[in-house]
Design a protein around this motif. Structure first.
Motif, PDB file in Angstrom:
ATOM      1  N   ALA A   5      10.041  58.449 -17.416  1.00  0.00           N
ATOM      2  CA  ALA A   5      11.523  58.962 -17.520  1.00  0.00           C
ATOM      3  C   ALA A   5      12.567  57.934 -16.956  1.00  0.00           C
ATOM      4  O   ALA A   5      13.675  57.899 -17.529  1.00  0.00           O
ATOM      5  CB  ALA A   5      11.769  60.410 -17.256  1.00  0.00           C
ATOM      6  N   ASN A   6      12.096  57.410 -16.038  1.00  0.00           N
ATOM      7  CA  ASN A   6      13.192  56.513 -15.294  1.00  0.00           C
ATOM      8  C   ASN A   6      12.840  54.729 -15.927  1.00  0.00           C
ATOM      9  O   ASN A   6      13.881  54.121 -15.492  1.00  0.00           O
ATOM     10  CB  ASN A   6      13.040  56.246 -13.797  1.00  0.00           C
ATOM     11  N   PRO A   8      13.961  51.902 -18.680  1.00  0.00           N
ATOM     12  CA  PRO A   8      14.533  51.434 -19.485  1.00  0.00           C
ATOM     13  C   PRO A   8      14.247  51.619 -20.946  1.00  0.00           C
ATOM     14  O   PRO A   8      13.203  51.469 -21.323  1.00  0.00           O
ATOM     15  CB  PRO A   8      15.151  50.038 -19.097  1.00  0.00           C
ATOM     16  N   VAL A   9      15.034  52.231 -21.756  1.00  0.00           N
ATOM     17  CA  VAL A   9      14.815  52.251 -23.266  1.00  0.00           C
ATOM     18  C   VAL A   9      14.051  51.112 -23.887  1.00  0.00           C
ATOM     19  O   VAL A   9      13.242  51.071 -24.818  1.00  0.00           O
ATOM     20  CB  VAL A   9      16.082  52.839 -24.115  1.00  0.00           C
ATOM     21  N   SER A  10      14.509  49.960 -23.425  1.00  0.00           N
ATOM     22  CA  SER A  10      14.216  48.482 -23.951  1.00  0.00           C
ATOM     23  C   SER A  10      12.530  48.498 -23.747  1.00  0.00           C
ATOM     24  O   SER A  10      11.999  47.617 -24.485  1.00  0.00           O
ATOM     25  CB  SER A  10      14.552  47.467 -23.048  1.00  0.00           C
ATOM     26  N   ASN A  11      11.836  49.186 -22.698  1.00  0.00           N
ATOM     27  CA  ASN A  11      10.445  49.215 -22.633  1.00  0.00           C
ATOM     28  C   ASN A  11      10.101  49.778 -23.766  1.00  0.00           C
ATOM     29  O   ASN A  11       8.663  49.663 -23.959  1.00  0.00           O
ATOM     30  CB  ASN A  11      10.098  50.002 -21.388  1.00  0.00           C
ATOM     31  N   PHE A  12      10.526  50.670 -24.609  1.00  0.00           N
ATOM     32  CA  PHE A  12       9.861  51.348 -25.326  1.00  0.00           C
ATOM     33  C   PHE A  12      10.282  50.876 -27.163  1.00  0.00           C
ATOM     34  O   PHE A  12       9.638  51.454 -28.301  1.00  0.00           O
ATOM     35  CB  PHE A  12      10.087  52.838 -25.506  1.00  0.00           C
ATOM     36  N   SER A  13      11.515  50.158 -26.855  1.00  0.00           N
ATOM     37  CA  SER A  13      12.147  50.185 -28.478  1.00  0.00           C
ATOM     38  C   SER A  13      11.477  48.568 -28.966  1.00  0.00           C
ATOM     39  O   SER A  13      11.161  47.926 -27.970  1.00  0.00           O
ATOM     40  CB  SER A  13      13.493  49.924 -28.435  1.00  0.00           C
TER      41      SER A  13
END
Length: 70
Positions: A5-6, A8-13
């Motif tokens: 949850a902590n 950054p979104v960049s790790n998933f996009s």
């Protein structure tokens, strides 16, 4: 193990398979672009400015809401 949850979104996009359509294009051209790019979402652009998203879901929602005469 990191708390997901902590992170950054960049790790998933991903930017690997982004497809775009110009705002002025018709729906047929947009769907052809989706098929060609093997995606279910398109970035809608006006020139180089992001305008929104076109999704298969949004297309089907509009089609499903059409009143078809008997």
């Amino acid at each position: 193990m990191p708390n997901l949850a902590n992170l950054p979104v960049s790790n998933f996009s991903t930017n690997d398979n982004l497809a775009v359509v110009q705002q002025s294009e018709n729906l047929k051209a947009a769907v052809q672009q989706m098929v060609k790019s093997n995606v279910s979402d398109l970035l809608v652009m006006k020139g180089d400015q992001f305008q929104g998203m076109l999704t298969v879901k949004s297309i089907l929602r509009v089609i499903g809401g059409l009143k078809i005469p008997k």
